[in-house]
Design an enzyme around this catalytic site. Sequence first.
Site, short mmCIF file in Angstrom:
data_model
loop_
_atom_site.label_atom_id
_atom_site.label_comp_id
_atom_site.label_asym_id
_atom_site.label_seq_id
_atom_site.Cartn_x
_atom_site.Cartn_y
_atom_site.Cartn_z
N GLY A 181 0.70 -1.07 0.10
CA GLY A 181 -0.03 0.06 -0.10
C GLY A 181 0.87 1.50 0.07
O GLY A 181 0.11 2.35 0.07
N ASP A 218 8.30 -2.05 -10.53
CA ASP A 218 7.57 -1.79 -9.13
C ASP A 218 7.88 -2.81 -8.17
O ASP A 218 7.32 -3.00 -6.89
CB ASP A 218 5.94 -1.60 -9.05
CG ASP A 218 5.11 -2.76 -9.50
OD1 ASP A 218 6.18 -3.85 -9.88
OD2 ASP A 218 4.18 -2.84 -9.31
#
Length: 209
Positions: A13, A85
């Site tokens: 997150g 990522d």
Amino acid sequence: MQYRFITIEGNIGAGKTTLASKLAAHFHAKLILEEFADNPFLPLFYERPQQYAFPLELFFMAERYKQLKDMLQTQDLFREVVVSDYLFIKSLLFAKVNLPEEEYALYQKLFDIINPQLVQPDLLIFLNAPVSRLQENIRHRNRSYEQQIPDDYLRNVHDMYMQYIKQHPVRTLMIDTSKWDFVRQPDDFQRLLTALEEDYAPGINYMKL
């Protein structure tokens, strides 16, 4: 921009995919995103972590290795920028958090065999976010299987990342996401682009206000 292979990392997150996508668009870079949704063990792990932790982590490691190997071996890293990522080492870090000692020892043996075959990033951008911000982002993206992640689990993941970064000479740009908003504040994103023009030494470097 001197860095040809940039990896964005951070806790669950933290905003890794969002920033990686934004940087890739700006630099017209090749984008490598983790295909976590394809892991059939992920929802099961959040329901019964002890039963499904090992197949979960093994699946993640195999998929990350295949994706990075396929996309980077055909890449001319001297000509084209690549933004990812995730860092492959996260496979080992999450395994350390999730697996019992005996299973982790086996997992580490497999990891040590394949890790040297991969190209390592020139720069790691680490998004350091407080647990409250992580939980807010997790609620906002509304993946059902993530909604019950305890704060202690997020703290354990954070501690494992910090231990790794402090013990290894990874060229790291540490960013406090409670002070920067690269999505809603264009000036913040521009400052990040300026920061990427600097030549950072191996180890932890902090993005300055």
